[in-house]
Design a protein around this motif. Structure first.
Motif, short mmCIF file in Angstrom:
data_model
loop_
_atom_site.label_atom_id
_atom_site.label_comp_id
_atom_site.label_asym_id
_atom_site.label_seq_id
_atom_site.Cartn_x
_atom_site.Cartn_y
_atom_site.Cartn_z
N THR A 1 -5.98 0.36 2.02
CA THR A 1 -6.86 1.31 2.71
C THR A 1 -7.06 2.64 2.26
N TYR A 2 -7.66 3.52 2.99
CA TYR A 2 -7.95 4.83 2.45
C TYR A 2 -6.62 5.73 2.11
N PRO A 3 -6.62 6.36 0.92
CA PRO A 3 -5.35 7.00 0.68
C PRO A 3 -4.70 7.87 1.85
N ALA A 4 -3.72 7.47 1.90
CA ALA A 4 -2.57 8.11 2.86
C ALA A 4 -1.19 8.64 2.69
N LEU A 5 -0.61 7.69 1.87
CA LEU A 5 0.63 7.78 1.50
C LEU A 5 0.90 8.64 0.29
N ALA A 6 1.82 9.54 0.25
CA ALA A 6 2.18 10.28 -1.02
C ALA A 6 3.35 9.55 -1.61
N PRO A 7 3.23 9.31 -2.98
CA PRO A 7 4.17 8.76 -3.76
C PRO A 7 5.40 9.54 -3.45
N PRO A 8 6.71 8.93 -3.56
CA PRO A 8 7.98 9.80 -3.51
C PRO A 8 7.72 10.96 -4.49
N GLY A 9 8.04 12.17 -3.85
CA GLY A 9 8.06 13.38 -4.80
C GLY A 9 6.60 14.20 -4.83
N GLY A 10 5.57 13.22 -4.22
CA GLY A 10 4.32 13.81 -4.30
C GLY A 10 3.92 14.27 -3.06
N ARG A 11 2.73 15.27 -2.95
CA ARG A 11 2.31 15.82 -1.94
C ARG A 11 0.66 15.73 -1.49
N GLN A 12 0.33 14.76 -2.36
CA GLN A 12 -0.93 14.30 -2.35
C GLN A 12 -1.08 12.73 -2.12
N PRO A 13 -1.82 12.46 -1.07
CA PRO A 13 -1.77 10.89 -0.89
C PRO A 13 -2.78 10.11 -1.86
N LEU A 14 -2.22 9.07 -2.29
CA LEU A 14 -3.04 8.31 -3.27
C LEU A 14 -3.27 6.69 -2.76
N ILE A 15 -2.41 6.37 -2.13
CA ILE A 15 -2.09 4.97 -1.79
C ILE A 15 -2.27 5.04 -0.11
N GLY A 16 -3.11 3.78 0.40
CA GLY A 16 -3.35 3.57 1.73
C GLY A 16 -1.87 3.26 2.51
N THR A 17 -1.98 3.32 3.81
CA THR A 17 -0.96 2.78 4.59
C THR A 17 -0.70 1.33 4.44
N ASN A 18 -1.71 0.64 3.67
CA ASN A 18 -1.61 -0.73 3.24
C ASN A 18 -0.84 -1.79 4.03
N PRO A 19 -1.15 -2.33 5.28
CA PRO A 19 -0.39 -3.14 6.09
C PRO A 19 -0.41 -4.51 5.56
N ILE A 20 0.61 -5.24 5.84
CA ILE A 20 0.90 -6.62 5.68
C ILE A 20 1.50 -7.22 6.87
N ALA A 21 0.83 -8.43 7.26
CA ALA A 21 1.17 -9.36 8.41
C ALA A 21 1.60 -10.65 7.74
N PHE A 22 2.63 -11.06 8.61
CA PHE A 22 2.97 -12.62 8.25
C PHE A 22 3.31 -13.36 9.56
N ALA A 23 2.90 -14.46 9.68
CA ALA A 23 3.13 -15.23 10.84
C ALA A 23 3.58 -16.64 10.39
N ALA A 24 4.43 -17.50 11.31
CA ALA A 24 5.20 -18.81 11.05
C ALA A 24 4.86 -19.42 12.55
N PRO A 25 4.31 -20.66 12.69
CA PRO A 25 4.50 -21.42 13.96
C PRO A 25 5.83 -21.81 14.12
#
Length: 355
Positions: free
Chosen positions: A142-166
Motif C-alpha cells: 500500500t501507499y507509504p505510511a510506515l517509517a522504518p525504525p529510527g526514521g521519520r519519513q514513511p516509505l513502506i505501506g501498512t501492508n496488511p496480511i490475512a490468513f484463514a483456515a477452515p
C-alpha cells in the motif's frame, strides 16, 4: 448518535452507488458485499465509510470501472494477473478464485496481481479459500505510511496480511492485520470522530510521537512490534510488489488522493489444499482439536478465550439482527451520495445513543 441500518438495504445502496459510477452489476454487487461484510464484522474503518472515496476514484480515473483483466498462467501452480486498475475488491476476488482453482488441480495455487488497487479488508479474500476447504493467505502493498525504525519519513505501506483456515465450526480461523501499530483506516476514522490515537503508534512530520490523528496522517505510522513489524511489511512489499511486478515502496500511489492517478500497487494470494498434505478430514479434526485446546486455556480475567475470527463471527450475527451502526458523519456522506445520484437512502431500523 448512530443509525442502525438494515444490512441488505445498505448493500443495495452501495451497489447502486458503484453502478452509478459506471461499474458493471456483477462487480458492483461484489464490491458492495466487501464493504458490508466489513461493517457487519465491526471493521467500520473498511466499510461504507469509504464508499464516497471509491465512487470519487471511479469518476476521477484512479479506478477503472470497466477493466480488462489480463491473465497469464506461468506454471503448474502459478499465475499473474494484470488487473488494469480495477476496483481492488474485484482484482482480489478474481485472484482468490483462480488460486483456489489451481489448488484444486495441484494442491497449491499462487497468484500475483499488478495494478490491483485498494482491496479493502483482506479477511474476506483469505476466507474465500475456506469456502472450498482450503487454507488462504494473502497480502497487499500500500501507499507509504510506515517509517522504518529510527526514521521519520514513511516509505513502506501498512501492508496488511490475512490468513484463514477452515474448521468444522461455524466460522474459520481468520487472521487479518496490518503491519503497522494501527491501520491508516483506523487513524482516518479517529480523525473524523475527533478522537485521539493511542500512545506509541505514530509520529508527526518532525518524527516526534503524536496522538493527534491529523498529525499522524501528515507524519508516519509506526510498525507493530518495532523492527518485527517492519520486517513483515518488507516481506509483503516483496510478495505483493516486487514479485508481482507492481509499484514498490515510494512509487505506490495513494488511493484516496485527489490526483486521478491509480496507485499501481500489488496483491498476492496463496491457496493450499489440505488434501495434498495431511488430508482434508484429518486437517479438520486437527483444527477442531487446536481450537478446543485454545478455548480450554484458563482465563486470566474471566473472559472466554477466543481464536482470531471468532469475535468477528459473533459480531456479524449480532449486527445482522440488530442492524449496522452508522455514525452521523458517515450518514451525512451517504446522504450526499444519495442526493447526487438519485438513490434512496438505506432503511434505518433504529437509533443508538440518542440524548
Amino acid at each position: 448518535m448512530q443509525r442502525l441500518v438494515a444490512p441488505a438495504s445498505l448493500h443495495a445502496f452501495a451497489s447502486a452507488c458503484f453502478a452509478a459510477a459506471g461499474v458493471a452489476k456483477r462487480d458492483a454487487d461484489w464490491s458492495a458485499t466487501a464493504l458490508i461484510e466489513s461493517d457487519l464484522r465491526g471493521i467500520s474503518s473498511h466499510g461504507v465509510m469509504r464508499l464516497p472515496w471509491y465512487v470519487h476514484g471511479l469518476k476521477s480515473g484512479k479506478i477503472n470501472p470497466n477493466p480488462r483483466l489480463a491473465w497469464k498462467r506461468t506454471g503448474p501452480v502459478t499465475a499473474v494477473l494484470d488487473a488494469d486498475d480495477a476496483l481492488g475488491f474485484v482484482s482480489a476476488k478474481e485472484a482468490a478464485a483462480y488460486a483456489v482453482e489451481l489448488a484444486r488441480e495441484t494442491g497449491l495455487g499462487a497468484v500475483a496481481v499488478r495494478r490491483a488497487n485498494h482491496c479493502g479488508a483482506l479477511f474476506l479474500y483469505a476466507e474465500w479459500a475456506t469456502l472450498y476447504g482450503m487454507v488462504g493467505l494473502c497480502c497487499a502493498n500500500t501507499y507509504p505510511a510506515l517509517a522504518p525504525p529510527g526514521g521519520r519519513q514513511p516509505l513502506i505501506g501498512t501492508n496488511p496480511i490475512a490468513f484463514a483456515a477452515p474448521t468444522p465450526l461455524d466460522y474459520p480461523l481468520s487472521i487479518d492485520l496490518s503491519t503497522s501499530a494501527i491501520s491508516r483506516g483506523a487513524v482516518i476514522e479517529r480523525a473524523q470522530r475527533g478522537e485521539r490515537l493511542p500512545d506509541g503508534v505514530a509520529v508527526d512530520e518532525d518524527g516526534e510521537p503524536t496522538t493527534d490523528p491529523h498529525r499522524a496522517l501528515a507524519g508516519a505510522l509506526l510498525p507493530m512490534g518495532g523492527a518485527k513489524g517492519y520486517a513483515l511489511a518488507l516481506m509483503v512489499e516483496v510478495l505483493a510488489g516486487v514479485l508481482a511486478g507492481a509499484h514498490v515502496a515510494g512509487n505506490v500511489g495513494f488511493m484516496f488522493a485527489d490526483d486521478g492517478k491509480p496507485p499501481g500497487n500489488g496483491f498476492f494470494y496463496l491457496a493450499l489444499h489440505p488434501e495434498s498434505f495431511v488430508g482434508q478430514e484429518a486437517f479438520l479434526e486437527r483444527m477442531a482439536s487446536l481450537v478446543a485446546e485454545i478455548h480450554d486455556v484458563p482465563s486470566a480475567k474471566g473472559q472466554p478465550i477466543s481464536v482470531p475470527g471468532e469475535r468477528r463471527h459473533r459480531e456479524r450475527l449480532a449486527r445482522s439482527r440488530r442492524g449496522i451502526p452508522i455514525s452521523d458523519e458517515v450518514w451525512a456522506d451517504l446522504a450526499a451520495l444519495a442526493d447526487r445520484h438519485g438513490i434512496p437512502l438505506p432503511e434505518v431500523w433504529g437509533i443508538e445513543g440518542r440524548t
